[in-house]
Scaffold this motif. Structure first.
Motif, PDB file in Angstrom:
ATOM      1  N   LEU A  42       0.831  -1.195   0.000  1.00 48.14           N
ATOM      2  CA  LEU A  42       0.000   0.000   0.000  1.00 48.14           C
ATOM      3  C   LEU A  42       0.870   1.251   0.000  1.00 48.14           C
ATOM      4  O   LEU A  42       0.614   2.191  -0.761  1.00 48.14           O
ATOM      5  N   ARG A  43       1.930   1.270   0.819  1.00 49.93           N
ATOM      6  CA  ARG A  43       2.843   2.421   0.840  1.00 49.93           C
ATOM      7  C   ARG A  43       3.541   2.578  -0.513  1.00 49.93           C
ATOM      8  O   ARG A  43       3.727   3.683  -1.012  1.00 49.93           O
ATOM      9  N   GLY A  44       3.930   1.463  -1.114  1.00 50.38           N
ATOM     10  CA  GLY A  44       4.552   1.515  -2.445  1.00 50.38           C
ATOM     11  C   GLY A  44       3.607   2.103  -3.480  1.00 50.38           C
ATOM     12  O   GLY A  44       3.999   2.948  -4.303  1.00 50.38           O
ATOM     13  N   ASP A  45       2.360   1.661  -3.450  1.00 50.08           N
ATOM     14  CA  ASP A  45       1.358   2.205  -4.378  1.00 50.08           C
ATOM     15  C   ASP A  45       1.147   3.697  -4.140  1.00 50.08           C
ATOM     16  O   ASP A  45       1.016   4.476  -5.091  1.00 50.08           O
ATOM     17  N   LEU A  46       1.112   4.090  -2.871  1.00 51.08           N
ATOM     18  CA  LEU A  46       0.944   5.504  -2.554  1.00 51.08           C
ATOM     19  C   LEU A  46       2.132   6.315  -3.076  1.00 51.08           C
ATOM     20  O   LEU A  46       1.958   7.423  -3.614  1.00 51.08           O
ATOM     21  N   ASN A  47       3.349   5.786  -2.927  1.00 52.37           N
ATOM     22  CA  ASN A  47       4.528   6.472  -3.458  1.00 52.37           C
ATOM     23  C   ASN A  47       4.455   6.580  -4.977  1.00 52.37           C
ATOM     24  O   ASN A  47       4.813   7.620  -5.554  1.00 52.37           O
ATOM     25  N   ASP A  48       3.999   5.517  -5.648  1.00 52.27           N
ATOM     26  CA  ASP A  48       3.846   5.556  -7.104  1.00 52.27           C
ATOM     27  C   ASP A  48       2.842   6.629  -7.519  1.00 52.27           C
ATOM     28  O   ASP A  48       3.081   7.394  -8.452  1.00 52.27           O
ATOM     29  N   LYS A  49       1.731   6.652  -6.827  1.00 47.46           N
ATOM     30  CA  LYS A  49       0.704   7.658  -7.121  1.00 47.46           C
ATOM     31  C   LYS A  49       1.237   9.071  -6.858  1.00 47.46           C
ATOM     32  O   LYS A  49       0.977   9.996  -7.625  1.00 47.46           O
ATOM     33  N   LEU A  50       2.003   9.225  -5.782  1.00 47.84           N
ATOM     34  CA  LEU A  50       2.587  10.523  -5.462  1.00 47.84           C
ATOM     35  C   LEU A  50       3.564  10.952  -6.557  1.00 47.84           C
ATOM     36  O   LEU A  50       3.582  12.116  -6.965  1.00 47.84           O
ATOM     37  N   SER A  51       4.350  10.017  -7.061  1.00 43.01           N
ATOM     38  CA  SER A  51       5.278  10.310  -8.163  1.00 43.01           C
ATOM     39  C   SER A  51       4.506  10.737  -9.404  1.00 43.01           C
ATOM     40  O   SER A  51       4.891  11.686 -10.095  1.00 43.01           O
ATOM     41  N   LEU A  52       3.421  10.041  -9.678  1.00 43.87           N
ATOM     42  CA  LEU A  52       2.588  10.377 -10.830  1.00 43.87           C
ATOM     43  C   LEU A  52       2.014  11.783 -10.687  1.00 43.87           C
ATOM     44  O   LEU A  52       2.053  12.579 -11.630  1.00 43.87           O
ATOM     45  N   VAL A  53       1.509  12.086  -9.501  1.00 44.17           N
ATOM     46  CA  VAL A  53       0.945  13.421  -9.255  1.00 44.17           C
ATOM     47  C   VAL A  53       2.039  14.481  -9.377  1.00 44.17           C
ATOM     48  O   VAL A  53       1.828  15.546  -9.964  1.00 44.17           O
ATOM     49  N   THR A  54       3.231  14.192  -8.854  1.00 41.95           N
ATOM     50  CA  THR A  54       4.338  15.138  -8.948  1.00 41.95           C
ATOM     51  C   THR A  54       4.712  15.384 -10.409  1.00 41.95           C
ATOM     52  O   THR A  54       4.932  16.531 -10.823  1.00 41.95           O
ATOM     53  N   ASP A  55       4.788  14.315 -11.200  1.00 40.22           N
ATOM     54  CA  ASP A  55       5.114  14.457 -12.620  1.00 40.22           C
ATOM     55  C   ASP A  55       4.057  15.288 -13.348  1.00 40.22           C
ATOM     56  O   ASP A  55       4.386  16.156 -14.156  1.00 40.22           O
ATOM     57  N   LYS A  56       2.809  15.008 -13.060  1.00 36.44           N
ATOM     58  CA  LYS A  56       1.720  15.771 -13.692  1.00 36.44           C
ATOM     59  C   LYS A  56       1.792  17.244 -13.291  1.00 36.44           C
ATOM     60  O   LYS A  56       1.573  18.125 -14.115  1.00 36.44           O
ATOM     61  N   THR A  57       2.118  17.491 -12.021  1.00 38.93           N
ATOM     62  CA  THR A  57       2.224  18.867 -11.542  1.00 38.93           C
ATOM     63  C   THR A  57       3.352  19.594 -12.268  1.00 38.93           C
ATOM     64  O   THR A  57       3.197  20.748 -12.683  1.00 38.93           O
ATOM     65  N   LYS A  58       4.490  18.902 -12.445  1.00 34.36           N
ATOM     66  CA  LYS A  58       5.605  19.514 -13.174  1.00 34.36           C
ATOM     67  C   LYS A  58       5.220  19.788 -14.624  1.00 34.36           C
ATOM     68  O   LYS A  58       5.569  20.828 -15.178  1.00 34.36           O
ATOM     69  N   GLU A  59       4.497  18.862 -15.215  1.00 28.58           N
ATOM     70  CA  GLU A  59       4.057  19.029 -16.601  1.00 28.58           C
ATOM     71  C   GLU A  59       3.122  20.235 -16.729  1.00 28.58           C
ATOM     72  O   GLU A  59       3.267  21.057 -17.632  1.00 28.58           O
ATOM     73  N   VAL A  60       2.178  20.337 -15.818  1.00 31.76           N
ATOM     74  CA  VAL A  60       1.245  21.471 -15.837  1.00 31.76           C
ATOM     75  C   VAL A  60       2.003  22.774 -15.601  1.00 31.76           C
ATOM     76  O   VAL A  60       1.745  23.791 -16.263  1.00 31.76           O
ATOM     77  N   ALA A  61       2.962  22.761 -14.675  1.00 29.72           N
ATOM     78  CA  ALA A  61       3.754  23.960 -14.407  1.00 29.72           C
ATOM     79  C   ALA A  61       4.538  24.370 -15.649  1.00 29.72           C
ATOM     80  O   ALA A  61       4.651  25.566 -15.964  1.00 29.72           O
ATOM     81  N   SER A  62       5.062  23.397 -16.378  1.00 28.69           N
ATOM     82  CA  SER A  62       5.792  23.687 -17.608  1.00 28.69           C
ATOM     83  C   SER A  62       4.874  24.317 -18.652  1.00 28.69           C
ATOM     84  O   SER A  62       5.234  25.296 -19.302  1.00 28.69           O
ATOM     85  N   VAL A  63       3.688  23.742 -18.809  1.00 29.30           N
ATOM     86  CA  VAL A  63       2.722  24.286 -19.772  1.00 29.30           C
ATOM     87  C   VAL A  63       2.321  25.702 -19.372  1.00 29.30           C
ATOM     88  O   VAL A  63       2.259  26.605 -20.216  1.00 29.30           O
ATOM     89  N   VAL A  64       2.067  25.906 -18.087  1.00 30.55           N
ATOM     90  CA  VAL A  64       1.689  27.249 -17.610  1.00 30.55           C
ATOM     91  C   VAL A  64       2.840  28.229 -17.856  1.00 30.55           C
ATOM     92  O   VAL A  64       2.621  29.362 -18.290  1.00 30.55           O
ATOM     93  N   GLY A  65       4.075  27.784 -17.601  1.00 30.87           N
ATOM     94  CA  GLY A  65       5.235  28.651 -17.855  1.00 30.87           C
ATOM     95  C   GLY A  65       5.358  29.010 -19.321  1.00 30.87           C
ATOM     96  O   GLY A  65       5.642  30.157 -19.670  1.00 30.87           O
ATOM     97  N   ASP A  66       5.149  28.022 -20.196  1.00 31.25           N
ATOM     98  CA  ASP A  66       5.206  28.287 -21.638  1.00 31.25           C
ATOM     99  C   ASP A  66       4.123  29.271 -22.060  1.00 31.25           C
ATOM    100  O   ASP A  66       4.378  30.197 -22.838  1.00 31.25           O
ATOM    101  N   LYS A  67       2.926  29.058 -21.562  1.00 37.67           N
ATOM    102  CA  LYS A  67       1.819  29.966 -21.897  1.00 37.67           C
ATOM    103  C   LYS A  67       2.094  31.377 -21.380  1.00 37.67           C
ATOM    104  O   LYS A  67       1.821  32.365 -22.059  1.00 37.67           O
TER     105      LYS A  67
END
Length: 135
Positions: A42-67
């Motif tokens: 369960l902790r491993g899955d939570l870490n995976d999900k957290l990594s996914l959310v972090t990656d998505k956040t970075k991606e959104v931040a990049s798009v916002v920066g570009d815009k």
């Protein structure tokens, strides 16, 4: 006593605790049987999900920066265009004012000369009249 009280006599506290204990054991067994994953998984899955959310956040931040960068360039381009229009308009106004000032200055010079010539003529006429009356 009414009929219901006769049909269902009051149970002792001992019976209540037995029922609570049995219910708790059944609930614990059900929780163990139906638990999705052990704690480590369960902790491993939570870490995976957290990594996914972090990656998505970075991606959104990049798009916002570009815009934001694109928006800043757009604003810069448009403000440069507006500034050029203002400079051209200002230069046009300055040229018009200079031209008008030159025209007015020329008219004043001509009017001043005409007034002086008229004044000289009038002075000569007055001088002739004075000489004619004194004779």
């Amino acid at each position: 006593m009414n009929q219901e009280e006769k049909d269902c006599p009051v149970q002792s506290n001992n019976t209540f605790f037995k029922g609570a204990l049995i219910g708790g054991l059944i609930g614990a067994a059900a929780a163990l049987l139906f638990a999705p994953k052990p704690g480590n998984e369960l902790r491993g899955d939570l870490n995976d999900k957290l990594s996914l959310v972090t990656d998505k956040t970075k991606e959104v931040a990049s798009v916002v920066g570009d815009k934001a960068s694109e928006f800043a360039k757009n604003v810069s381009t448009k403000s440069t265009g507006v500034a050029k229009s203002v400079v051209i308009g200002t230069q046009s106004i300055v040229d018009t004012v200079k031209s008008s000032a030159a025209d007015v200055s020329g008219e004043v010079v001509i009017a001043t000369k005409e007034v002086m010539d008229s004044s000289k003529e009038a002075a000569k006429d007055v001088h002739k009249e004075l000489n004619a009356t004194n004779l």
